[in-house]
Design a protein around this motif. Structure first.
Motif, PDB file in Angstrom:
ATOM      1  N   ASN A  45      -1.678  -9.042  19.543  1.00 20.34           N
ATOM      2  CA  ASN A  45      -2.901  -9.425  20.259  1.00 20.34           C
ATOM      3  C   ASN A  45      -3.976  -8.371  20.050  1.00 20.34           C
ATOM      4  O   ASN A  45      -3.773  -7.193  20.354  1.00 20.34           O
ATOM      5  N   VAL A 145       0.912 -18.767  26.971  1.00 15.28           N
ATOM      6  CA  VAL A 145      -0.421 -18.838  26.356  1.00 15.28           C
ATOM      7  C   VAL A 145      -1.067 -20.191  26.619  1.00 15.28           C
ATOM      8  O   VAL A 145      -2.266 -20.275  26.927  1.00 15.28           O
ATOM      9  N   LEU A 170      -2.071 -10.807  29.775  1.00 17.45           N
ATOM     10  CA  LEU A 170      -1.533 -10.612  28.427  1.00 17.45           C
ATOM     11  C   LEU A 170      -0.212  -9.844  28.475  1.00 17.45           C
ATOM     12  O   LEU A 170       0.735 -10.158  27.733  1.00 17.45           O
ATOM     13  N   ASP A 179       3.303 -13.051  22.011  1.00 12.56           N
ATOM     14  CA  ASP A 179       2.334 -12.038  21.583  1.00 12.56           C
ATOM     15  C   ASP A 179       1.290 -12.691  20.685  1.00 12.56           C
ATOM     16  O   ASP A 179       1.273 -12.469  19.473  1.00 12.56           O
ATOM     17  N   GLU A 181      -2.165 -13.528  18.770  1.00  6.93           N
ATOM     18  CA  GLU A 181      -3.253 -12.690  18.259  1.00  6.93           C
ATOM     19  C   GLU A 181      -4.494 -12.820  19.117  1.00  6.93           C
ATOM     20  O   GLU A 181      -5.239 -11.861  19.313  1.00  6.93           O
ATOM     21  N   HIS A 182      -4.701 -14.020  19.658  1.00  2.00           N
ATOM     22  CA  HIS A 182      -5.896 -14.247  20.471  1.00  2.00           C
ATOM     23  C   HIS A 182      -5.575 -15.260  21.570  1.00  2.00           C
ATOM     24  O   HIS A 182      -4.791 -16.182  21.361  1.00  2.00           O
ATOM     25  N   VAL A 183      -6.172 -15.066  22.752  1.00  4.38           N
ATOM     26  CA  VAL A 183      -6.051 -16.028  23.850  1.00  4.38           C
ATOM     27  C   VAL A 183      -7.454 -16.446  24.276  1.00  4.38           C
ATOM     28  O   VAL A 183      -8.320 -15.590  24.513  1.00  4.38           O
TER      29      VAL A 183
END
Length: 629
Positions: A45, A145, A170, A179, A181-183
């Motif tokens: 992330n 997520v 996170l 985990d 990379e982007h939320v």
């Protein structure tokens, strides 16, 4: 998630760490220490990776040890540090007080179901959102997520809070093996009361949130800017007038945000049951039957950092004739709220002027007690004088004072004319009439009488006063004028400098207590049972409490009635509870108590009877079938 367990750090410790490391490094250090404990090296992330990249592993362990005495923080530890890191000025100015973990768990459990969309409009450091995410995760098969991107929403006025909420959520995802990379978070930095929610979150336009939860800020409107105050007054029907508190429009906002079948769960000050400034809120909730359940903590103080008495209120949009009410008996019950048995409150029993949350027998008893002559009709009820600088105006008379009293100021002894001073009764210091016999407390009273009311047969009469002009004061009371001139700069500091505009400079901040003379019954503002003290005085002023001035009833008779078990029962059922089993004896809570009409023989019985005999007689006279305190 057991958010109620685990945090041992104190505010002082967090402040020391802030001074040593700074907030950014504390956030990064605790996050890295948590990830190291999970066995995660560099997270995928990007948000977390950038955060923890700024601190070495050894430094992260040092920061954790300084804050926690251990190198492996829990999510609850991190949340609590974040909460305690808010500057004191921001906490007070913006009403930021954080919720005990067991309360967060209870509210979320009562509001959040499987697959729900949850919103906290004042999310703070993320406690409610973290608990809601954990509950949704445990009740569904969906990845964390997915929940964060489609089911968890929030807003907060402070960027720090939004950032810290993201950090916690996170880290929670990583604790569940995710985990990303982007939320795509649904968390925004914004003033929730001015935010266009439908534009920001189209979910609102498509039906609203299934659960709206939180602990909205408790901020008096006086602390808001003029444009903000004007906007809130124009926008929210619950704050059409008065010096309201911002949690009130947050309740109305929650109703706007929640779906037709959704639930609101808020913890707020419980004074919205009774205060004048919350009348519009009570009417709003009552007329629409929004309340589903209230959990009243009474005199229990839940917040470590705020002297605020609170209640949890659950709301929904279904019309109903009743709601549940739970009174929490003591601190041991706070962690088992779901086990407490509620009583049923009928909406028809509520009055928007003031809510009495009582079961049917108590409701009927209170109606009976209020069915005779209201106290504020047969007597005048007033609060005492408020000079706003008592140390300047008050003195203690010596045994042999002659024509003058002496009063010290700035290393000198000044003299003031005795004729300008009046006896002062500090009500909390007076527990019975004997304390008035040798009362030597005096107050400089720079006022003169302009009109006397004809009292008829009453022993109390209203008088009108005006402040003595400076020239007249100097001519008639030159020593007092000299003293008041010496303390002019001190008096100017009243009301944060507004005292500099007083004309003349020595007038009282509030003179409401000098309008009556004659017999009266004093009561402290807060008392563990009725403690009315009779005083027949032509001149005494009083402060730090209230006085009941009889007009249509004998003072000795009122003394017996107001100090009776009937009054005790009434106040315990209708007033607000204060820590230590105290009730509030303000006029707002006294005025509707009523007094029957007595025969001459009954009056004599009341004047001469002992407490137990008086209580038994009054219970029969009122027509009460209850057990008196």
């Amino acid at each position: 998630m057991a958010l109620s367990h685990g945090s041992e750090q104190s505010r002082a410790r967090v402040l020391d760490a802030l001074a040593e490391f700074g907030l950014d490094r504390i956030e990064a250090g605790l996050a890295r220490a948590y990830l190291d404990d999970l066995g995660v090296g560099v997270p995928a992330n990007r948000f977390l990776a950038d955060l923890v990249d700024s601190v070495a592993a050894a430094d992260a362990r040092l920061i954790a040890r300084e804050l926690l005495d251990r190198e492996s923080p829990s999510l609850v530890d991190i949340l609590r540090v974040f909460e305690l890191s808010v500057p004191e000025a921001d906490r007070e100015l913006n009403g930021v007080y954080y919720t005990p973990g067991s309360i967060v768990e209870y509210i979320v459990a009562e509001t959040v179901g499987q697959g729900d969309r949850v919103c906290d409009p004042a999310c703070g450091g993320g406690a409610f959102l973290l608990e809601a995410t954990d509950r949704l995760y445990r009740r569904t098969d969906r990845p964390v997520v997915d929940l964060l991107e489609a089911h968890v929403y929030g807003a907060d006025l402070f960027a720090n809070n939004v950032r810290q909420s993201k950090i916690l959520l996170l880290l929670y995802a990583l604790s569940r093996g995710e985990d990303p990379e982007h939320v795509e978070f649904n968390l925004v930095e914004a003033d929730s009361l001015r935010l266009d929610w439908a534009e920001t979150f189209p979910t609102v336009a498509s039906g609203g949130f299934d659960a709206v939860v939180g602990n909205p800020p408790y901020v008096r409107i006086q602390h808001q800017s003029a444009p903000t105050k004007e906007y809130l007054l124009d926008t929210y029907e619950t704050v059409e007038s008065g010096n309201f508190n911002t949690y009130i429009p947050f309740v109305e906002l929650a109703i706007q945000l929640v779906s037709t079948d959704g639930t609101v769960g808020y913890i707020t000050p419980l004074n919205y049951f009774t205060t004048l400034t919350a009348r519009d809120l009570r009417a709003f909730l009552q007329e629409n039957a929004y309340v589903r359940k209230i959990v009243d903590f009474g005199e229990l103080l839940l917040f470590e950092d705020a002297n605020t008495y609170t209640a949890i209120t659950f709301l929904d949009q279904h019309r109903k004739g009743q709601f549940q009410y739970v009174s929490v008996p003591d601190e041991s019950a706070v962690d088992a709220l779901a086990d407490l048995e509620p009583i049923t409150i009928n909406y028809s029993s509520l009055d928007p002027e003031k809510w009495r949350l009582l079961d049917d027998p108590a409701y009927e008893a209170i109606n009976t007690i209020e069915s005779y002559r209201p106290l504020d009709r047969i007597a005048d009820i007033h609060t005492g004088v408020a000079t706003l600088k008592d140390e300047v105006y008050t003195l203690v008379a010596g045994e042999h004072t002659g024509e003058y009293y002496t009063i010290p100021f700035d290393g000198e002894e000044y003299r003031v004319e005795r004729d300008l001073c009046r006896e002062l009764v500090k009500i909390p210091a007076v527990s019975d009439p004997s304390a008035l016999v040798d009362n030597r407390r005096r107050i400089i009273c720079p006022y003169r009488t302009t009109n006397w009311e004809d009292p008829g047969e009453a022993k109390t009469r209203r008088v009108e006063h005006e402040v003595i002009p400076p020239d007249d004061l100097a001519a008639t009371y030159p020593r007092a004028h000299e003293y008041l001139e010496a303390v002019r700069d001190v008096l100017a500091t009243r009301e944060n400098g507004v005292g500099a505009e007083y004309e003349p400079w020595y007038k009282y901040g509030r003179k409401q207590g000098i309008g009556f003379v004659g017999e009266r019954l004093y009561t402290p503002t807060f008392s563990d049972g009725p403690q009315f003290v009779y005083h027949d005085s032509e001149a005494a002023l009083f402060a730090n409490g209230y006085a009941v001035f009889p007009r249509e009833e004998n003072g000795a008779v009122l003394d017996a009635v107001l100090n009776s078990g009937v009054m005790d029962y009434y106040m315990r059922k209708t007033s607000k509870d204060i820590r230590g089993d105290y009730q509030c004896y303000q006029k707002n809570f006294l005025r509707r108590f009523s007094v029957p009409t007595f025969t001459p023989e009954e009056r004599e019985h009341l004047r001469s009877g002992c407490d137990k005999r008086v209580d038994a007689f009054l219970a029969e006279k009122y027509g009460l079938d209850i057990e008196l305190p």
